[in-house]
Design a protein around this motif. Structure first.
Motif, PDB file in Angstrom:
ATOM      1  N   UNK A 136      -4.939   2.313  -8.673  1.00  7.29           N
ATOM      2  CA  UNK A 136      -4.331   2.263  -6.819  1.00  7.29           C
ATOM      3  C   UNK A 136      -5.027   1.378  -6.195  1.00  7.29           C
ATOM      4  N   UNK A 137      -4.441   0.769  -5.340  1.00  5.45           N
ATOM      5  CA  UNK A 137      -4.798  -0.155  -4.122  1.00  5.45           C
ATOM      6  C   UNK A 137      -4.151   0.131  -2.950  1.00  5.45           C
ATOM      7  N   UNK A 183     -12.926   7.967 -11.131  1.00  3.50           N
ATOM      8  CA  UNK A 183     -11.766   7.380 -10.621  1.00  3.50           C
ATOM      9  C   UNK A 183     -11.928   6.360  -9.647  1.00  3.50           C
ATOM     10  N   UNK A 184     -11.281   4.969  -9.805  1.00  3.61           N
ATOM     11  CA  UNK A 184     -11.549   3.893  -9.347  1.00  3.61           C
ATOM     12  C   UNK A 184     -11.243   4.069  -7.742  1.00  3.61           C
ATOM     13  N   UNK A 185     -12.032   3.446  -7.077  1.00  2.00           N
ATOM     14  CA  UNK A 185     -12.029   3.523  -5.670  1.00  2.00           C
ATOM     15  C   UNK A 185     -12.090   2.275  -5.020  1.00  2.00           C
ATOM     16  N   UNK A 206      -4.196  12.436  -9.740  1.00  3.07           N
ATOM     17  CA  UNK A 206      -3.408  12.106  -8.505  1.00  3.07           C
ATOM     18  C   UNK A 206      -3.709  11.152  -7.565  1.00  3.07           C
ATOM     19  N   UNK A 207      -3.227  10.339  -6.881  1.00  4.99           N
ATOM     20  CA  UNK A 207      -3.732   9.152  -6.128  1.00  4.99           C
ATOM     21  C   UNK A 207      -4.038  10.195  -4.735  1.00  4.99           C
ATOM     22  N   UNK A 254      -8.808   3.328   2.073  1.00  3.08           N
ATOM     23  CA  UNK A 254      -9.323   3.178   0.754  1.00  3.08           C
ATOM     24  C   UNK A 254      -8.330   4.101  -0.209  1.00  3.08           C
ATOM     25  N   UNK A 255      -8.465   3.895  -1.473  1.00  2.00           N
ATOM     26  CA  UNK A 255      -7.639   4.728  -2.429  1.00  2.00           C
ATOM     27  C   UNK A 255      -8.509   4.853  -3.464  1.00  2.00           C
ATOM     28  N   UNK A 256      -8.028   6.155  -4.178  1.00  2.00           N
ATOM     29  CA  UNK A 256      -8.758   6.334  -5.439  1.00  2.00           C
ATOM     30  C   UNK A 256      -7.726   7.138  -6.283  1.00  2.00           C
TER      31      UNK A 256
END
Length: 444
Positions: free
Chosen positions: A130-131, A75-77, A102-103, A86-88
């Motif tokens: 996500x960002x 998952x993109x981090x 899920x985010x 941070x989000x992923x």
């Protein structure tokens, strides 16, 4: 050198995985000057005169790697510019095809890192992006048919709140690194003859197109702390080499050439630091793709350090030490090193000409991390034992390679070993004045 890990709790499942894409390995090349010819002096090379430069001050998006057998897919981090959040996109462990995506938001600026899951009634598609924003909300991009939908997610007690921002009629879009101002997020829709730059969060009326850039564009590096000047890698509509350009969002997307190392070279910007002006780039001007560095606004040629050229390994910078005003050569640079054993961490300073290599914490998100002003590198990781953690690494001083602690079975003190089975050798720098300058002088 010291290293330690900070572990935090998570309300969600530990979700980690392998990197999304391996960077291209660097091939040997020859140092060249701003005119494209071999530079015979003990200099590497700087970004040529009159070209503003920038580098991707992105707090990197990459993927978590876990030691758990049931680790979910990548998952993109993505980190905010200041490293506070941070989000992923992650998923609970389970059989492939049955995982609920899920985010998840990570809070990293407190005494202890922790993760907050942000699920809604329906699971997300694994290709969503996500960002995080500076206020703790998380932007999510969802693809629905041939449209891109944007929303802001935030925790509300036991649930997740959602603020719909709007949609863009476009089949493909990519989120750029969050703006340094912490309020805005931009997305790039690349076409064959032009690219559209959209502000998808932080505007007054939902997503809005802010610039159209002729040519095919990629990349995305912020050059200032106001979030006004963005660097993109662009190929002209009629073809030709890829060159980094700057886009001034304060002037309706005015485009200015940025990197022009040699007429026919592909010159891409990877990272930039607004405080020192340090730029990290990749160019094939020396004959093959090489990592180079320069200083924003400098008239000196771009330098291609010999110690950053590692055979059979891919080396990619992902974070620059901030706060080094007017001292670009003193900035510590964190690099992701990828090879057959896995991924680990390199630390290098332009002035030192020495690459230090360290084991990564187990479950490190390859290519994700950020520096404090006092030279402490923070590396997010997640594994079966620690669903949300940050490993700390003090920037080493430049000493003889023999005195640098290598990788051991248990990793460095206070840190977990990486997936690599063997210790990466510390690279000994070779001054370019002593390095071969011609292909005929270099053995195959």
């Amino acid at each position: 050198m010291t290293a330690c890990a900070i572990e935090g709790g998570s309300a969600g499942a530990a979700a980690t995985a392998d990197p999304e894409a391996e960077p291209e390995p660097e091939e040997p090349g020859e140092p060249v000057g701003a005119d494209g010819e071999a530079d015979e002096e003990d200099r590497e090379e700087y970004a040529g005169a009159g070209e503003a430069e920038e580098a991707e001050a992105s707090s990197t998006g990459a993927d978590a790697r876990s030691g758990a057998d049931d680790a979910p897919p990548p998952g993109r981090f993505t980190l905010t510019a200041d490293g506070a959040y941070a989000a992923r996109l992650t998923a609970a462990p389970g059989p492939p095809g049955e995982r609920a995506w899920y985010p998840e938001r990570w809070t990293l600026d407190g005494p202890e890192p922790y993760a907050v899951p942000l699920p809604l009634d329906q699971p997300e598609e694994p290709d969503s992006e996500v960002a995080p924003l500076a206020d703790g909300r998380v932007l999510i991009r969802r693809r629905v048919a041939d449209r891109q939908m944007f929303s802001l997610l935030y925790p509300t007690g036991p649930g997740t709140g959602e603020l719909l921002l709007g949609a863009v009629g476009c089949a493909e879009m990519t989120l750029l690194p969050p703006s340094p101002d912490g309020r805005c997020v931009y997305a790039l829709a690349a076409g064959e003859d032009h690219a559209s730059l959209w502000r998808v969060a932080g505007g007054a009326f939902g997503p809005e197109e802010v610039a159209r850039i002729p040519g095919r564009c990629s990349g995305g590096v912020w050059l200032d702390r106001a979030g006004r000047i963005l660097a993109l890698d662009r190929r002209e509509p009629g073809g030709g080499p890829v060159k980094a350009v700057s886009v001034d969002l304060g002037r309706q997307g005015e485009v200015t050439p940025l990197l022009q190392i040699a007429p026919g070279s592909n010159d891409r910007l990877l990272l930039a630091d607004a405080d020192s002006g340090l730029l990290l780039l990749r160019s094939d001007a020396p004959g093959h793709d090489r990592l180079g560095w320069g200083v924003l606004g400098s008239c000196l040629p771009v330098r291609f350090p010999e110690c950053l050229r590692l055979p059979d390994l891919a080396v990619t910078p992902f974070a620059v030490q901030p706060g080094q005003m007017l001292m670009p050569e003193s900035c510590a640079v964190a690099l992701r090193i990828d090879g057959a054993p896995g991924s680990w961490v390199g630390v290098w300073r332009p002035a030192g000409r020495q690459l230090h290599q360290f084991a990564a914490p187990l479950g490190w998100v390859p290519g994700a991390g950020y520096w404090s002003r006092d030279g402490v590198l923070r590396l997010p990781y997640a594994n079966g034992a620690t669903p949300c953690g940050v490993a700390l690494l003090d920037a080493p001083e430049d000493v003889e390679p023999s005195s640098v602690t290598g990788r051991t079975g248990g990793g460095e003190a206070g840190r977990e070993p990486s997936a690599a089975d063997t210790a990466p050798a510390v690279c000994k720098p070779v001054p370019l004045g002593q390095a071969p300058l011609h292909k005929a002088a270099r053995p195959d």
